[in-house]
Design an enzyme around this catalytic site. Structure first.
Site, PDB file in Angstrom:
ATOM      1  CB  THR A  82      56.937  80.780 -20.462  1.00  0.00           C
ATOM      2  OG1 THR A  82      55.747  81.397 -20.904  1.00  0.00           O
ATOM      3  CG2 THR A  82      57.404  79.798 -21.528  1.00  0.00           C
ATOM      4  CG  ASP A 256      53.061  78.168 -21.046  1.00  0.00           C
ATOM      5  OD1 ASP A 256      51.801  78.205 -21.087  1.00  0.00           O
ATOM      6  OD2 ASP A 256      53.768  79.144 -21.364  1.00  0.00           O
ATOM      7  CG  HIS A 257      51.600  79.620 -17.837  1.00  0.00           C
ATOM      8  ND1 HIS A 257      50.700  80.509 -18.362  1.00  0.00           N
ATOM      9  CD2 HIS A 257      52.778  79.881 -18.466  1.00  0.00           C
ATOM     10  CE1 HIS A 257      51.297  81.289 -19.240  1.00  0.00           C
ATOM     11  NE2 HIS A 257      52.567  80.926 -19.333  1.00  0.00           N
TER      12      HIS A 257
END
Ligand code: GP9
Ligand code: MN
Length: 416
Positions: A82, A256-257
């Site tokens: 994050t 975010d990922h």
């Protein structure tokens, strides 16, 4: 000295993508509400799991005339997860390899999006119901010029309002909009959601669809927490409309990922009904990006290859703010000069024609191995760009830039 700054600066100037005049300033003066969608990957959008729609609200939003939905958008994060995504979005620089830049370089000078908005009259803040020192945020946010961090202490976590890592997204969103009502406008608020985080635990009453059935508990539960997050975003839109903030805001939402790592390839292969190759793993790094501009009416799905690295110039240009003299490595996705090319922190990359992963060059459409010559020029570019980003961070090069700005005669660009 600043000689490295000149070298990197030349590369950056050569790659500058001027904004599309049609898009420049379309959200000028509005509040910016940016939502970090925890662990959300694009493979769930507009799809079903065992006949259950996974993201009903986000699906509808992809077809909304006020929304640009980016279907081939990638995260560029590394180990900092994050916090790396925050770093990328604020700076349009790559995070570091093998360590979290939020910990290693919180003393640097940066030219963050928050700082630029702050200079243009914005009240800038981050909202996240976690301890303020997690990921060293309290320190790094100072370096990024963020005016205020609404951390856990700004929230009241009532009975039954916490699960997994902390406060549930729906009460977090509700209270965040209450806080926004009191903010000076225009503001830039970045909200970081949390419920859709490994190990994807939920209370029974928040399970809106069943689990998936595979050998991976992680993937099985992921669909449920994603479904809960979708509900939270729906609540966000309702709350913003009820608060009166909606019409004068722009809402930007991005994954975010990844949430599902390669350790779950077998289960993922079962869900996607194919064997997962390095090509598929790269494609699974797609995260959704939504840019929602209430009243705009000309939104559409954009399939341009792009990444988190592109978000800062894209947004600043939408706000009618110039970025010509800034040091950053992404480019405005709406620009006619935007290149369909995004680089992963580990050196993989995606273009409109190819995916490069595990030292194999793949055709981006079919996933078949293809001639390495197609990838070669980009292999070099990817290495250069990651290296320049590292040079900026490791050498704290932006502090020289700041000195130049204070004495404009040293600024080579003013001679152009
Ligand atoms: C913690 C949250 C999650 O505050 O941002 O962090 P992650 O593990 O995804 O980096
Ligand atoms: Mn995260």
């Amino acid at each position: 000295d600043g000689s490295e700054l000149v070298e990197v600066g030349n590369y950056i100037n050569a790659n500058y993508a001027a904004p599309d005049p049609e898009m420049y300033g379309v959200a000028k003066g509005r509040n910016i509400i940016a939502i970090s969608l925890e662990s959300l990957q694009s493979f769930v959008i507009n799809e079903e799991m065992d006949g259950h729609v996974i993201t009903p609200f986000l699906n509808e939003l992809t077809k909304d005339p006020d929304t640009f939905y980016f279907s081939d958008f990638y995260h560029n994060t590394g180990l900092g997860k994050t916090s790396d995504s925050e770093f990328i979005i604020e700076n349009s620089l790559y995070p570091r390899n093998g360590s979290a830049v939020f910990f290693t370089h919180s003393g640097n000078t940066y030219q963050s999006m928050a700082a630029q908005l702050g200079e243009n009259g914005y009240f800038t803040n981050v909202m996240h119901a976690n301890n303020r020192s997690f990921w060293n945020r309290d320190i790094m946010y100072g370096a990024l010029g963020i005016d205020k961090f609404y951390d856990l202490e700004s929230y009241t976590v009532g009975e039954g309002e916490a699960v997994n890592w902390g406060m549930k997204d729906i009460p977090f969103i509700d209270q965040s909009v209450e806080l926004m009502k009191e903010m000076p406008q225009p503001f830039y608020s970045r909200l970081i959601t949390l419920t859709n985080h490994h190990p994807f635990d939920l209370d029974e009453e928040d399970k809106l669809i069943p689990e998936y059935t595979s050998n991976s508990n992680t993937l099985n539960k992921y669909f449920q927490t994603v479904r809960y997050m979708d509900q939270a975003i729906k609540v966000l839109f309702e709350d913003l409309k009820a608060s009166g903030l909606y019409d004068n805001s722009i809402i930007v939402m991005y994954g975010d990922h990844y949430g599902i790592s390669e350790n779950h390839n077998k289960a993922m292969g079962m869900y996607l009904d194919k064997e997962i190759t390095p090509y598929d793993n790269a494609k699974l790094q797609r995260v959704p990006l939504y840019i929602h501009i209430p009243g705009y009416g000309k939104g559409k799905t954009m399939d341009e290859v792009s990444g988190q690295i592109d978000l800062k110039p894209t947004l600043l240009h939408l706000m009618g703010l110039e970025t010509k003299d800034d040091m950053y490595l992404g480019s405005d996705i709406f620009s006619p000069d935007h290149e369909p090319f995004t680089i992963f922190r580990d050196g993989r990359f995606v273009t409109d024609k190819n995916v490069y992963a595990q030292e194999v060059c793949y055709d981006s459409k079919t996933g078949e191995e293809t001639d390495m010559a197609e990838c070669e020029p980009f292999i070099e570019r990817a290495a250069t760009e990651l290296n320049y980003s590292d040079m900026i961070i490791n050498g704290d090069l932006l502090r020289f830039k700041e000195e130049q700005e204070q004495s404009p005669k040293l600024n080579s660009k003013s001679k152009e």
